[in-house]
Scaffold this motif. Structure first.
Motif, short mmCIF file in Angstrom:
data_model
loop_
_atom_site.label_atom_id
_atom_site.label_comp_id
_atom_site.label_asym_id
_atom_site.label_seq_id
_atom_site.Cartn_x
_atom_site.Cartn_y
_atom_site.Cartn_z
N PHE A 116 82.23 89.19 -5.17
CA PHE A 116 81.12 89.38 -3.85
C PHE A 116 79.88 89.19 -4.11
N ASN A 117 79.83 88.50 -5.26
CA ASN A 117 78.21 87.85 -5.66
C ASN A 117 77.17 88.84 -5.70
N GLN A 118 77.28 90.12 -5.92
CA GLN A 118 76.46 90.90 -6.08
C GLN A 118 76.80 92.14 -7.10
N ASP A 119 75.70 92.78 -7.57
CA ASP A 119 76.09 94.01 -8.52
C ASP A 119 76.53 95.02 -7.91
N LEU A 120 77.12 96.07 -8.57
CA LEU A 120 77.69 97.25 -8.10
C LEU A 120 76.75 98.21 -7.46
N ALA A 121 75.62 98.02 -8.12
CA ALA A 121 74.61 98.93 -7.47
C ALA A 121 74.26 98.61 -6.05
N SER A 122 74.16 97.19 -5.62
CA SER A 122 73.69 96.98 -4.19
C SER A 122 74.80 96.91 -3.55
N LEU A 123 76.05 96.75 -4.02
CA LEU A 123 77.32 96.82 -3.34
C LEU A 123 77.24 98.41 -2.80
N ARG A 124 77.00 99.40 -3.93
CA ARG A 124 77.20 100.91 -3.63
C ARG A 124 76.09 101.34 -2.54
N GLU A 125 74.90 100.56 -2.58
CA GLU A 125 73.83 100.93 -1.47
C GLU A 125 74.46 100.51 -0.09
N GLU A 126 74.93 99.33 -0.13
CA GLU A 126 75.41 98.68 1.28
C GLU A 126 76.37 99.64 1.88
N LEU A 127 77.56 99.90 0.92
CA LEU A 127 78.57 101.03 1.30
C LEU A 127 78.07 102.27 1.87
N THR A 128 77.00 103.03 0.94
CA THR A 128 76.66 104.04 1.33
C THR A 128 75.87 104.05 2.77
N GLU A 129 75.22 103.43 3.27
CA GLU A 129 74.60 103.04 4.45
C GLU A 129 75.70 102.89 5.60
N MET A 130 76.74 102.20 5.31
CA MET A 130 77.64 102.05 6.04
C MET A 130 78.63 103.22 6.53
N VAL A 131 78.99 103.85 5.31
CA VAL A 131 79.84 105.54 5.56
C VAL A 131 79.10 106.29 6.22
N SER A 132 77.60 106.46 5.93
CA SER A 132 76.92 107.38 6.40
C SER A 132 76.62 107.12 8.00
N ASN A 133 76.45 105.88 8.44
CA ASN A 133 76.49 105.67 9.60
C ASN A 133 77.83 106.08 10.28
N GLN A 134 78.99 105.61 9.64
CA GLN A 134 80.11 106.08 10.20
C GLN A 134 80.39 107.53 10.48
N GLN A 135 80.11 108.32 9.24
CA GLN A 135 80.01 109.60 9.60
C GLN A 135 79.25 110.39 10.46
N ILE A 136 77.97 109.78 10.72
CA ILE A 136 76.99 110.41 11.58
C ILE A 136 77.63 110.04 13.15
N ILE A 137 78.02 108.77 13.38
CA ILE A 137 78.57 108.51 14.73
C ILE A 137 79.97 109.32 14.84
N GLN A 138 80.78 109.60 14.01
CA GLN A 138 81.69 110.60 14.19
C GLN A 138 81.51 112.17 14.60
N GLN A 139 80.39 112.44 14.07
CA GLN A 139 80.08 113.96 14.22
C GLN A 139 79.27 113.86 15.56
N MET A 140 78.65 112.60 16.06
CA MET A 140 77.86 112.71 17.50
C MET A 140 78.82 112.77 18.42
N GLN A 141 79.93 111.87 17.95
CA GLN A 141 81.18 111.83 19.18
C GLN A 141 81.61 113.27 19.22
N LYS A 142 82.01 113.95 18.18
CA LYS A 142 82.64 115.32 18.27
C LYS A 142 81.78 116.26 18.95
N LYS A 143 80.35 116.17 18.88
CA LYS A 143 79.69 116.91 19.73
C LYS A 143 79.63 116.82 21.02
N ILE A 144 79.73 115.35 21.38
CA ILE A 144 79.77 115.02 22.84
C ILE A 144 80.87 115.63 23.48
#
Length: 449
Positions: A116-144
């Motif tokens: 993937f042409n990047q170190d694991l630290a930056s890959l982990r950071e990118e994934l963290t933002e993605m998974v965090s946003n997914q979780q927030i959206i799911q919680q928001m939809q559940k609240k709606i």
């Protein structure tokens, strides 16, 4: 390795994989939603990801994709207002699971970084933002959606409203109960395994052999063996407690643990790295084997149990409680639970292969012949299966398929609630679309004001 599998399982953003492409293009702002911009590069990355997944887009991707990104931003904007946040521990666990999966697919951390042409630290950071946003959206939809209740009258009315050609065909479904008996394993076989592991420990401690080499050659955890026994970063709750207690107590990466017994077998463990409340270790798993005579005795014990059931001296459920070794099903009469839908009903294709073969020709209430299978811990056991209920393939009806019809109606009702929320949210949030991106038939026409 199939790249499509890796991308579809792991990522909803592939910016890091398109570094050279994005570096040579002139980016532009396509949309602005609230205070968030949607760039041309965001759209191209999303489109590329869908290609890797093999997903098709109906219509113009430069209309469909930015709208999907805008919808995500609507939910995230409202989540900020409502103070909805992701659970850091849950996000971290999901990220590590995905990274560990990826390491398993390509073979090592180094290969992941190269791939993937990047170190694991930056890959982990990118994934963290993605998974965090997914979780927030799911919680928001559940609240709606809230606690939208569905009544039996609504379910029946929904089913009655379906056109005849829209009523689904329900495949044959079964409920299955199991009694499992494990062969006894001799003390000699156990000691032989422990002795072998102690020998491995000594060889590694004396720097005669690399732990990873021994894991590749001898570990019976086949997935981690491919990576030299490496498990990847794990929290304590992700490991069985006997293993976790030893793994988290390790401090010297040059020394191997004592032999550890768990429900999976016997292990030795080597520390790789600690990071906060997570640990990355290698392990070697070995399991003592039963002899043919011990297997014969287990089969005979199971035959005796079946005999008691056939003579009606015990019910099948009583036999499960008294004799079955599977603690996951012992307290519910041996009834298997389908992880796909949370119910006890299975299509034949979703049953474990050995169980499906055993019950394929049985009628409701019948008990199979004893058979050998691999249980959830990877151990060989003998089992008998009873068909608790059998529902032949049929057109869906409210009497037999109420829960499935209710779930379909609930999904439709939730979708309508979310749709109405989006329409209202569009009225209150700032949206600006570059004129070049406006010539579209959007799912929600309220974007352009």
């Amino acid at each position: 390795m199939n790249k499509r599998i890796v991308f579809s399982v792991l990522f909803s953003s592939i910016a890091s994989w398109m570094t050279s492409w994005s570096a040579n293009m002139i980016d532009e702002v396509a949309w602005v939603v609230g205070d968030e911009a949607i760039l041309l590069s965001d759209v191209e990355e999303y489109r590329q990801k869908m290609r890797y997944e093999g997903s098709s887009i109906e219509g113009d991707p430069y209309c469909y994709i930015p709208e999907q990104l805008a919808l995500q931003k609507l939910y995230l904007d409202q989540a900020k207002i409502d103070s909805i946040f992701a659970d850091d521990k849950s996000v971290s666990n999901q990220v590590e699971m995905r990274i560990n999966y990826l390491i398993g697919q390509v073979g090592s951390k180094e290969k992941v970084e190269e791939y993937f042409n990047q170190d694991l630290a930056s890959l982990r950071e990118e994934l963290t933002e993605m998974v965090s946003n997914q979780q927030i959206i799911q919680q928001m939809q559940k609240k709606i959606v809230g606690e939208a209740k569905v009544t039996p009258a609504e379910v029946k009315a929904f089913f009655k409203s379906l056109p005849a050609d829209s009523i689904p065909d329900i495949p044959t479904q079964v409920e299955v109960q199991l009694i499992t008996v494990a062969p006894q394993v001799s003390a000699t076989a156990i000691e032989n395994v422990k002795s072998k592991l102690r020998e491995f420990k000594e060889r590694v401690d004396n720097k005669e052999t690399e732990f990873s080499t021994l894991a590749i050659l001898y570990s019976e955890d086949k997935e981690s063996a491919k990576r030299g026994g490496e498990l990847g970063f794990m929290g304590k709750g992700q490991l069985v407690h006997e293993f976790a207690d030893v793994a988290f107590a390790l401090h010297d990466a040059n020394r191997v643990s004592k032999v550890v017994e768990t429900e999976f077998g016997y292990h030795i463990i080597q520390l790789i790295e600690k990071s906060g409340d997570k640990v990355n270790v290698r392990h070697i798993l070995m399991k003592p084997k039963s002899t043919l005579d011990e297997q014969f005795q287990a089969r005979a014990r199971l035959d005796s149990v079946v005999g008691l059931v056939e003579k009606k001296e015990l019910t099948f459920e009583e036999a499960v409680t008294l004799y079955s070794v599977d603690k996951n099903t012992r307290n519910c009469g041996g009834l298997l639970n389908n992880p796909k839908n949370g119910s006890s009903r299975f299509e034949m294709r979703d049953l474990p292969q050995e169980v499906a073969k055993a019950v394929y020709s049985l009628k409701s209430g019948e008990v199979s012949r004893p058979f050998m299978m691999i249980d959830s811990k990877g151990n060989e056991v003998f089992a008998v299966a009873k068909v608790k209920s059998l529902l032949k393939a049929h057109k869906a009806n409210v009497e037999d398929d109420y829960m499935a019809i209710k779930a379909a109606y609930q999904e439709e009702k939730n979708a309508e609630l979310l749709k109405n929320w989006v329409v209202e949210k569009q009225k209150s949030i700032y949206v600006k679309i570059d004129p070049k991106w406006q010539n579209c038939e959007f799912q929600y026409p309220g974007w352009i004001k």
